[in-house]
Every structure is written in C-alpha cells, then in structure tokens.
Design an enzyme around this catalytic site. Structure first.
Site, short mmCIF file in Angstrom:
data_model
loop_
_atom_site.label_atom_id
_atom_site.label_comp_id
_atom_site.label_asym_id
_atom_site.label_seq_id
_atom_site.Cartn_x
_atom_site.Cartn_y
_atom_site.Cartn_z
N GLY A 175 34.43 12.32 33.97
CA GLY A 175 35.24 11.37 33.22
C GLY A 175 34.77 11.11 31.81
N PHE A 176 33.45 11.16 31.58
CA PHE A 176 32.93 10.85 30.25
C PHE A 176 31.76 11.75 29.91
CE2 PHE A 176 34.92 6.96 31.76
CZ PHE A 176 35.67 6.57 30.65
N GLY A 177 31.64 12.11 28.65
CA GLY A 177 30.51 12.90 28.18
C GLY A 177 29.32 12.01 27.89
N GLY A 178 28.17 12.65 27.68
CA GLY A 178 26.98 11.91 27.29
C GLY A 178 26.24 11.21 28.40
N MET A 226 29.36 19.22 39.77
CA MET A 226 29.24 18.16 38.77
C MET A 226 27.88 17.48 38.91
SD MET A 226 31.91 18.17 36.87
CE MET A 226 31.53 16.65 35.98
N ASP A 285 27.81 21.04 35.26
CA ASP A 285 28.42 20.29 34.15
C ASP A 285 27.99 18.83 34.25
OD1 ASP A 285 30.00 19.08 32.26
OD2 ASP A 285 31.92 19.63 33.17
N GLY A 286 27.32 18.36 33.19
CA GLY A 286 26.93 16.96 33.14
C GLY A 286 25.46 16.78 32.83
N GLY A 287 25.14 16.36 31.61
CA GLY A 287 23.76 16.10 31.25
C GLY A 287 22.92 17.35 31.08
N MET A 323 41.82 15.55 31.10
CA MET A 323 41.75 14.33 31.92
C MET A 323 43.06 13.55 31.79
SD MET A 323 37.93 12.99 30.97
CE MET A 323 36.59 14.12 30.61
N MET A 377 40.51 17.74 35.32
CA MET A 377 40.17 16.49 36.01
C MET A 377 41.45 15.65 36.08
SD MET A 377 36.40 15.66 34.46
CE MET A 377 36.47 16.69 33.00
N SER A 403 31.10 22.11 25.65
CA SER A 403 32.21 21.22 25.97
C SER A 403 32.71 20.52 24.72
CB SER A 403 31.78 20.17 27.00
OG SER A 403 32.80 19.21 27.17
N HIS A 455 38.67 22.74 32.60
CA HIS A 455 38.25 21.89 33.71
C HIS A 455 39.32 20.81 33.88
CE1 HIS A 455 34.94 19.01 35.45
NE2 HIS A 455 35.92 19.25 36.30
N ASP A 477 37.92 19.97 28.70
CA ASP A 477 38.15 18.98 29.75
C ASP A 477 39.54 18.37 29.59
OD1 ASP A 477 35.62 18.91 31.20
OD2 ASP A 477 34.77 18.15 29.34
N GLY A 503 27.61 19.66 26.40
CA GLY A 503 28.40 18.95 25.40
C GLY A 503 27.54 18.37 24.30
N SER A 504 26.91 17.25 24.58
CA SER A 504 26.07 16.57 23.58
C SER A 504 24.93 17.45 23.10
CB SER A 504 25.51 15.27 24.16
OG SER A 504 26.55 14.43 24.62
N HIS A 513 34.46 25.18 26.81
CA HIS A 513 34.81 24.31 27.92
C HIS A 513 35.75 23.21 27.45
CE1 HIS A 513 33.98 22.86 32.01
NE2 HIS A 513 34.06 21.64 31.51
#
Length: 228
Positions: free
Chosen positions: A140-143, A135, A173-175, A35, A66, A8, A64, A33, A195-196, A31
């Site tokens: 809305g936010f990474g990390g 999800m 997607d997420g963490g 938004m 959003m 991401s 993606h 995002d 992402g991170s 990926h």
C-alpha cells in the site's frame, strides 16, 4: 543465476515521471504499482499512465496489481504494454485461469502474497506461474521498513520451487535496500523491487548497479544455489 532489479516508481517524482524512468534505464524491469484504494488504502495510477510508460521506455514494465478484481483488469494491463503482471492471491477469484490468460497474451504471470498469507496453500498452482512475489511489507505504501520475519517464508517458497523443479523467479518487494538485499538473496529471492533505495539515491542508475552486484554475490554463495 543472475539477480534482477526492478525499481519501483512509487518512490519516484510523479511530476517528472518520464525523466525518472530514464534515470533507471539500466534496470532489468520498471516496477509499476497499481493501487485502487480498495484492496490497499492508497490510490496510484491506472491504464492511461501504463500505456504512456510503455511508450516512454524500452525497459519492460513489471506491473504489481494491488487491486480488487484483478481477473477483470489484468488482461487490459497486458494490452497496455506490461511485460509481467503480478496479481494478489488474496484478490484473484480464479488464479489459475487468470495466470493462463496473462500468459496466453504474451506476458509473464506472477502471484503476490501479503505477509500473513502462507505460500503452502498455493503449492499446487506454482507450475502455472512465472514468478511469485513475497511482500516484505504490508502492501500500500512505499518507504516502509523491511520485515525480517518474512525471510523464513522466502526460504520456504524457494524450497517449493526447487522441490518441483520449476523455472520461475522469486521476487521480494518492500524495504529492499543495500542493508537488506543480501539477506533476501541468501533466503532465495532473485528479483528485487527497490523504491526508496533507488529513487532516494543521488544517482539512481548507480544504485541499481550496486544493488544488483550485492545480490549477485549473495546469490552465488547462497545455499539454495550451491546445493544444486
């Protein structure tokens, strides 16, 4: 069944975006995002940047959306160069029609669900999709930290895919990281947005390879694969 990794760019350095994209060229997807600061409380990028990215890399773009009104905007993102378009079930006015339009334009059609949105109410339209995105954080936010409470939902989604004999992907997607990807794969995911875990690494390309290897091993031993 092979795992796919989709880094991401939400976690990338936007001031060096071309270099950041090249740093993960071994990935399966990129990926992106999108938004709008309405559907989610954040604002990222739009059509001009997607068009530039599609020219800057051979890695297919995994968009993606959003955003509100994906029915209006999604086709334009296919034209901008996206290989896969994910819209949110919570935002789409006519998800079947939208999925068919995306597919007709030559891209893969995917639908995303927020953590609180159940998969069961969308069982009947799964054949219209190429991928479902579960999800594992609030969008809305990474990390953000991975939500373990989403693992049963991933399992239920995989069960529905198997029940209907569908040839479709299940993305999370997420963490997603080295400490969570195996659990996601065991539960039923085969496409992983990171992402991170990728852009926070010293060597992003190596991080992609490591995550893919971890996921491949977990998928090979997963009950949802072994039972078929």
């Amino acid at each position: 069944m092979a795992a796919q990794i989709s880094p991401s760019i939400l976690s990338a350095d936007f001031a060096r975006l071309a270099d950041e994209v090249k740093a993960v060229e071994g990935a399966d997807w990129l990926h992106v995002d999108v938004m709008d600061n309405h559907f989610v409380p954040n604002l990222t990028l739009g059509l001009p940047v997607v068009e530039s990215l599609s020219r800057a890399t051979d890695t297919p773009l995994d968009l993606h959306l959003m955003i509100e009104s994906p029915d209006r905007w999604a086709p334009q993102y296919v034209e901008a160069g996206a290989g896969s378009i994910t819209f949110h079930a919570e935002a789409a006015a006519a998800p079947v029609r939208l999925a068919r339009e995306i597919r007709a334009q030559g891209a893969r059609a995917a639908m995303a669900l927020k953590p609180a949105t159940p998969i069961e109410q969308y069982e009947d339209i799964l054949p219209e999709l190429d991928m479902v995105l579960i999800m594992t954080v609030e969008p809305g936010f990474g990390g953000q930290a991975f939500l373990d409470i989403m693992l049963p939902k991933i399992r239920r989604t995989r069960e529905l895919i198997t029940k209907h004999g569908l040839d479709m992907w299940l993305q999370v997607d997420g963490g997603v990281s080295a400490t969570t990807i195996e659990r996601c794969a065991e539960a039923g995911a085969d496409v992983f947005v990171a992402g991170s875990a990728v852009y926070g690494a010293v060597d992003p390309a190596a991080a992609v390879r490591t995550l893919r290897e971890q996921a491949d091993v977990a998928i090979a031993a997963a009950p949802w694969v072994c039972d078929h």
